[in-house]
Structure formats: structure tokens, C-alpha cells
Design a protein around this motif. Structure first.
Motif, PDB file in Angstrom:
ATOM      1  N   GLY A  18      53.777-105.294  15.533  1.00 39.38           N
ATOM      2  CA  GLY A  18      53.086-103.969  16.406  1.00 39.38           C
ATOM      3  C   GLY A  18      54.039-103.351  17.164  1.00 39.38           C
ATOM      4  N   LEU A  19      53.858-101.774  16.265  1.00 34.60           N
ATOM      5  CA  LEU A  19      54.601-100.401  17.144  1.00 34.60           C
ATOM      6  C   LEU A  19      53.825 -99.803  17.508  1.00 34.60           C
ATOM      7  CD1 LEU A  19      57.178-100.446  14.195  1.00 34.60           C
ATOM      8  CD2 LEU A  19      57.627-101.984  16.587  1.00 34.60           C
ATOM      9  N   GLY A  20      52.983-100.213  18.761  1.00 33.61           N
ATOM     10  CA  GLY A  20      52.654 -99.378  19.800  1.00 33.61           C
ATOM     11  C   GLY A  20      54.188 -99.089  20.534  1.00 33.61           C
ATOM     12  N   PRO A  21      53.227 -98.162  21.643  1.00 30.68           N
ATOM     13  CA  PRO A  21      53.857 -97.588  22.630  1.00 30.68           C
ATOM     14  C   PRO A  21      55.416 -98.819  22.650  1.00 30.68           C
ATOM     15  CG  PRO A  21      52.224 -96.585  22.709  1.00 30.68           C
ATOM     16  CD  PRO A  21      51.945 -97.344  21.852  1.00 30.68           C
ATOM     17  N   MET A  22      54.550-100.594  23.696  1.00 24.90           N
ATOM     18  CA  MET A  22      54.504-101.074  24.357  1.00 24.90           C
ATOM     19  C   MET A  22      55.796-101.851  22.559  1.00 24.90           C
ATOM     20  SD  MET A  22      55.707-103.214  26.556  1.00 24.90           S
ATOM     21  CE  MET A  22      54.970-101.923  27.978  1.00 24.90           C
ATOM     22  N   GLY A  23      55.979-102.081  21.873  1.00 28.37           N
ATOM     23  CA  GLY A  23      55.955-102.795  20.544  1.00 28.37           C
ATOM     24  C   GLY A  23      56.922-101.926  20.410  1.00 28.37           C
ATOM     25  N   ARG A  24      57.179-100.718  20.073  1.00 26.27           N
ATOM     26  CA  ARG A  24      58.198 -99.797  19.899  1.00 26.27           C
ATOM     27  C   ARG A  24      59.678-100.140  21.075  1.00 26.27           C
ATOM     28  NH1 ARG A  24      54.764 -95.741  18.651  1.00 26.27           N
ATOM     29  NH2 ARG A  24      54.895 -94.774  20.204  1.00 26.27           N
ATOM     30  N   GLU A  45      55.066 -95.839   9.844  1.00 28.08           N
ATOM     31  CA  GLU A  45      56.048 -94.257   9.761  1.00 28.08           C
ATOM     32  C   GLU A  45      56.506 -94.638  11.286  1.00 28.08           C
ATOM     33  OE1 GLU A  45      52.548 -93.811   8.361  1.00 28.08           O
ATOM     34  OE2 GLU A  45      53.643 -93.035   6.200  1.00 28.08           O
ATOM     35  N   LYS A  46      55.636 -95.373  11.889  1.00 27.13           N
ATOM     36  CA  LYS A  46      55.757 -96.445  13.462  1.00 27.13           C
ATOM     37  C   LYS A  46      57.307 -96.440  13.481  1.00 27.13           C
ATOM     38  CE  LYS A  46      51.652 -95.445  15.919  1.00 27.13           C
ATOM     39  NZ  LYS A  46      50.146 -96.547  16.943  1.00 27.13           N
ATOM     40  N   ALA A  47      57.774 -96.955  12.481  1.00 28.08           N
ATOM     41  CA  ALA A  47      59.307 -97.537  12.558  1.00 28.08           C
ATOM     42  C   ALA A  47      60.166 -96.674  12.067  1.00 28.08           C
ATOM     43  CB  ALA A  47      58.842 -98.878  11.408  1.00 28.08           C
ATOM     44  N   GLU A  48      59.960 -95.654  11.771  1.00 25.91           N
ATOM     45  CA  GLU A  48      61.261 -94.985  11.433  1.00 25.91           C
ATOM     46  C   GLU A  48      62.017 -94.843  12.628  1.00 25.91           C
ATOM     47  OE1 GLU A  48      59.365 -91.191  10.090  1.00 25.91           O
ATOM     48  OE2 GLU A  48      58.101 -91.794   7.979  1.00 25.91           O
ATOM     49  N   ASP A  49      61.905 -94.256  13.319  1.00 26.85           N
ATOM     50  CA  ASP A  49      63.221 -94.083  14.644  1.00 26.85           C
ATOM     51  C   ASP A  49      63.701 -95.525  14.732  1.00 26.85           C
ATOM     52  OD1 ASP A  49      60.681 -95.367  15.705  1.00 26.85           O
ATOM     53  OD2 ASP A  49      61.566 -94.554  17.653  1.00 26.85           O
ATOM     54  N   LEU A  50      63.058 -96.214  14.269  1.00 26.92           N
ATOM     55  CA  LEU A  50      63.593 -98.049  14.698  1.00 26.92           C
ATOM     56  C   LEU A  50      65.002 -98.686  13.663  1.00 26.92           C
ATOM     57  CD1 LEU A  50      60.649-100.004  15.246  1.00 26.92           C
ATOM     58  CD2 LEU A  50      62.288 -98.985  17.491  1.00 26.92           C
ATOM     59  N   VAL A  51      63.783 -98.040  12.005  1.00 26.74           N
ATOM     60  CA  VAL A  51      65.278 -97.478  11.218  1.00 26.74           C
ATOM     61  C   VAL A  51      66.198 -96.733  11.447  1.00 26.74           C
ATOM     62  CG1 VAL A  51      65.380 -97.539   8.930  1.00 26.74           C
ATOM     63  CG2 VAL A  51      62.776 -99.186   9.723  1.00 26.74           C
ATOM     64  N   ALA A  52      65.836 -95.764  11.636  1.00 30.35           N
ATOM     65  CA  ALA A  52      67.558 -95.439  12.012  1.00 30.35           C
ATOM     66  C   ALA A  52      68.805 -95.461  12.938  1.00 30.35           C
ATOM     67  CB  ALA A  52      67.005 -94.012  12.776  1.00 30.35           C
ATOM     68  N   ARG A  53      67.835 -96.549  13.541  1.00 28.07           N
ATOM     69  CA  ARG A  53      68.657 -96.897  14.722  1.00 28.07           C
ATOM     70  C   ARG A  53      69.563 -98.043  14.296  1.00 28.07           C
ATOM     71  NH1 ARG A  53      64.971 -96.633  20.227  1.00 28.07           N
ATOM     72  NH2 ARG A  53      67.004 -98.202  21.121  1.00 28.07           N
ATOM     73  N   GLY A  54      69.041 -98.872  13.577  1.00 28.41           N
ATOM     74  CA  GLY A  54      69.549 -99.865  12.540  1.00 28.41           C
ATOM     75  C   GLY A  54      68.414-101.284  12.133  1.00 28.41           C
ATOM     76  N   ALA A  55      67.074-100.579  12.244  1.00 32.32           N
ATOM     77  CA  ALA A  55      66.202-102.408  11.879  1.00 32.32           C
ATOM     78  C   ALA A  55      66.046-102.191  10.526  1.00 32.32           C
ATOM     79  CB  ALA A  55      64.770-101.752  12.803  1.00 32.32           C
ATOM     80  N   ARG A  56      65.680-102.735  10.061  1.00 29.86           N
ATOM     81  CA  ARG A  56      64.957-102.994   8.908  1.00 29.86           C
ATOM     82  C   ARG A  56      63.035-103.018   8.761  1.00 29.86           C
ATOM     83  NH1 ARG A  56      63.677-106.804   5.131  1.00 29.86           N
ATOM     84  NH2 ARG A  56      63.120-108.452   6.048  1.00 29.86           N
ATOM     85  N   SER A  57      62.543-102.548   8.260  1.00 29.02           N
ATOM     86  CA  SER A  57      61.096-102.276   8.559  1.00 29.02           C
ATOM     87  C   SER A  57      60.379-103.279   6.678  1.00 29.02           C
ATOM     88  CB  SER A  57      60.750-100.565   8.242  1.00 29.02           C
ATOM     89  OG  SER A  57      59.387-100.646   8.106  1.00 29.02           O
ATOM     90  N   ALA A  58      60.177-103.963   7.498  1.00 29.88           N
ATOM     91  CA  ALA A  58      59.207-105.330   6.418  1.00 29.88           C
ATOM     92  C   ALA A  58      58.129-104.298   5.889  1.00 29.88           C
ATOM     93  CB  ALA A  58      58.888-106.519   6.756  1.00 29.88           C
ATOM     94  N   ALA A  59      58.016-104.767   4.786  1.00 30.93           N
ATOM     95  CA  ALA A  59      56.933-104.201   3.768  1.00 30.93           C
ATOM     96  C   ALA A  59      55.540-104.975   4.105  1.00 30.93           C
ATOM     97  CB  ALA A  59      56.931-103.878   1.900  1.00 30.93           C
ATOM     98  N   THR A  60      55.544-106.390   4.504  1.00 33.19           N
ATOM     99  CA  THR A  60      54.447-106.744   4.627  1.00 33.19           C
ATOM    100  C   THR A  60      54.846-107.905   5.694  1.00 33.19           C
ATOM    101  OG1 THR A  60      55.024-108.734   3.029  1.00 33.19           O
ATOM    102  CG2 THR A  60      53.827-107.248   2.666  1.00 33.19           C
ATOM    103  N   VAL A  61      53.663-108.303   6.444  1.00 38.07           N
ATOM    104  CA  VAL A  61      53.922-109.649   7.833  1.00 38.07           C
ATOM    105  C   VAL A  61      54.973-110.892   6.990  1.00 38.07           C
ATOM    106  CG1 VAL A  61      52.517-110.973   9.266  1.00 38.07           C
ATOM    107  CG2 VAL A  61      51.988-108.431   9.182  1.00 38.07           C
TER     108      VAL A  61
END
Length: 310
Positions: A18-24, A45-61
Motif C-alpha cells: 500500500g503506497l498511498g501518501p502514508m504508505g510511501r 508507478e507509485k513505487a518508482e521513487d522508492l525503487v530509485a532509493r533502493g527498494a525492490r518492487s514486487a509483481a504480486t502480493v
């Protein structure tokens, strides 16, 4: 650089769903504290800035939950949690779910049972600060559920702020959350209605604020928020960056339902909910809660000045 690597190695992996304002904000705080982070959101797309900072975006829950021993979830409500997590199948088994959405105590207790049936350890929680304060030492987070699970995850939870365990009843965190939010909304409504009242005589909110909070705040609460925001009332400037009327309506609905569940008088929260619904109907759904000021002003204008009865 060495310190960063050491912190990273010592910090437990975490998943945020969950990457709304609070999730982010939650995800950003965990990254700042060196946690290896996996994220998932229905809008990738909401994960893009976090991925740029080192997070990994998963394709599924399922993939996201499998990546970490603990998943922090920040979705709209419990119904959304079931919708998102049920397709994950057995992936969450043996892992810990920390639920930071809002709702009612009965929903929290049902979620605790649901998690147990799927082999998950579960904590229900509530965030008591706006997104910019997440990760700060004084940021209060409320938790309820197993003390053993809380103690096991305390270090990770402390990366988000100050974790407070309220008891083993899973509904205690959300019960305290709704009680505190009701106090906040009632105070906010009182201020906005009072500003609209003197505004009917042409008094600017910024002028009234100096008198109102010079009298009110020293005996009730020390906070400059109302003074700082008074000028925005005069300019009808209500940015929703940190929380929209739609988001606040969700909280007000939970306050009203919790009052009913707990068997106490629920008319006040229902009235506050109805006023928020009016603000949304008037086009302020994407504005902040302060836009309620426009509802109060319109009501006063529509009714016109009161006159003595003959």
C-alpha cells in the motif's frame, strides 16, 4: 559508507503493501533506517521513487510477502486488506502482518482471526501522526495484539516512530485511534464553526485566531496549528497534500461505526460525518479537512442573519 552498510546488514527486511501518501512515508522511513525493503502497490508507478532509493518492487502480493519476515500494510480498510491478501494463498503463512489501516474494533478482531487461520502472526495498529512525521522519534504508533509478536518486531516498528503496545485485545489500537480522532475532529469543527460565526460579521479568521487561541489554547493544548492555518481560511486555500476530505471521511465513518459498536451515543460523530459528506458533495473531496470552513460559511450565508422573533 561503512556505517550505512553495517546498519543495512543489521536491519531486518521489511515489506510494505500500500503506497498511498502514508504508505510511501512508512516505506521511506524504513529505507532511511537501513531496512532491505520490498514494496507492492496496485498502481506500480507509485513505487518508482522508492525503487530509485533502493527498494525492490514486487509483481504480486505473494512475492512481496515472501520477501520479508514482516509485512507492514497500509491500505484503505479491512475489506481492501482481504481483497489484496486473499489471492496470496499460502505465501503469508509463518510471517508477521502489521496492519496500519483504520476501521473498528470488531473488524480488527475479525482480521486477527483471519490472519490466524492463514498461519500469520498479526498486530493491529494505528498511526497517530501525519506522513511528514513518520520515522521521527516522537511519532506515536499504537499497536494491539500478541505481546510476544510486538516484542519480536519492536526494533522494526521503532524505525517508524515510537511504538506503544496497548494490550492483547486486537481491537484496542483502533479503538484508541477512533477516540483520539474524534477528539481532534470535534475540536477542529468547533474552531471552523466559530471562525465562520465571527466571519459572518466580516471578521477575518486570522484576527479571530489571535483572540480565540490566546484564550483557549493555554488552558487546553499548546499547539500553533490553528494560528498558522487561519490565513489559509481567509484565502480559501486548502491543499490536500497531507490528507484529503475523502480520506478524513473514511476516518469519520469508522468513528461513527465504532461508537455504535461500543454502545455509546453516536449522534455527534454522525453529524461530523454528514458535514464532511456535504463538503465532498460541494467539490472539496480532494482538499484538506479545513475546507469544511466553506460548508459552514455557505450555511450561514444561505440562512442569512438571525432576527428576533416577534
Amino acid at each position: 559508507m561503512t556505517t550505512q552498510r553495517t546498519t543495512h546488514q543489521l536491519s531486518s527486511p521489511v515489506t510494505v503493501v500500500g503506497l498511498g501518501p502514508m504508505g510511501r512515508a512508512l516505506a521511506g522511513a524504513l529505507l532511511e533506517k537501513g531496512h532491505p525493503l520490498t514494496v507492492w502497490n496496485r498502481t506500480p508507478e507509485k513505487a518508482e521513487d522508492l525503487v530509485a532509493r533502493g527498494a525492490r518492487s514486487a509483481a504480486t502480493v505473494a512475492e512481496a510477502v515472501s520477501a520479508s519476515p514482516v509485512t507492514v500494510m497500509c491500505l484503505k480498510d479491512y475489506a481492501t486488506m482481504y481483497e489484496v491478501f486473499d489471492p496470496a494463498g499460502e505465501a503469508p503463512a509463518g510471517r508477521t502482518l502489521v496492519n496500519l489501516n483504520s476501521g473498528t474494533p470488531q473488524e480488527a478482531q475479525a482480521a486477527h482471526s483471519w490472519a490466524g487461520e492463514r498461519g500469520m502472526e498479526y498486530l493491529d495498529g494505528a498511526i497517530m501522526v501525519p506522513p511528514p512525521l513518520v520515522g521521527q522519534p516522537g511519532a506515536v504508533f499504537l499497536y494491539s495484539g500478541s505481546r510476544e509478536v510486538f516484542d519480536k518486531q519492536r526494533e522494526t516498528l521503532a524505525s517508524l516512530g515510537d511504538p506503544r503496545h496497548l494490550g492483547t485485545d486486537p481491537g484496542l489500537a483502533v479503538l484508541h485511534n477512533t477516540a483520539l480522532l474524534e477528539m481532534m475532529f470535534a475540536t477542529m469543527n468547533g474552531w471552523l464553526h466559530a471562525a465562520a460565526l465571527v466571519g459572518s460579521a466580516g471578521v477575518p479568521a486570522s484576527r479571530f485566531a489571535e483572540l480565540a487561541f490566546g484564550w483557549f489554547m493555554p488552558t487546553v493544548v499548546s499547539n500553533t496549528f490553528f494560528l498558522e492555518q487561519a490565513a489559509n481560511l481567509d484565502k480559501a486555500h486548502y491543499p490536500g497534500d497531507l490528507g484529503t476530505m475523502e480520506m478524513n471521511l473514511n476516518a469519520l465513518e469508522h468513528i461513527a461505526r465504532t461508537s455504535e459498536e461500543q454502545g455509546i451515543h453516536s449522534r455527534q460523530p454522525h453529524v461530523m460525518k454528514e458535514i464532511a459528506e456535504q463538503a465532498i458533495a460541494d467539490g472539496y473531496g480532494d482538499r484538506s479537512y479545513l475546507s469544511l470552513f466553506e460548508v459552514f460559511k455557505k450555511a450561514a450565508q444561505a440562512q442569512g442573519p438571525s432576527r428576533p422573533r416577534p
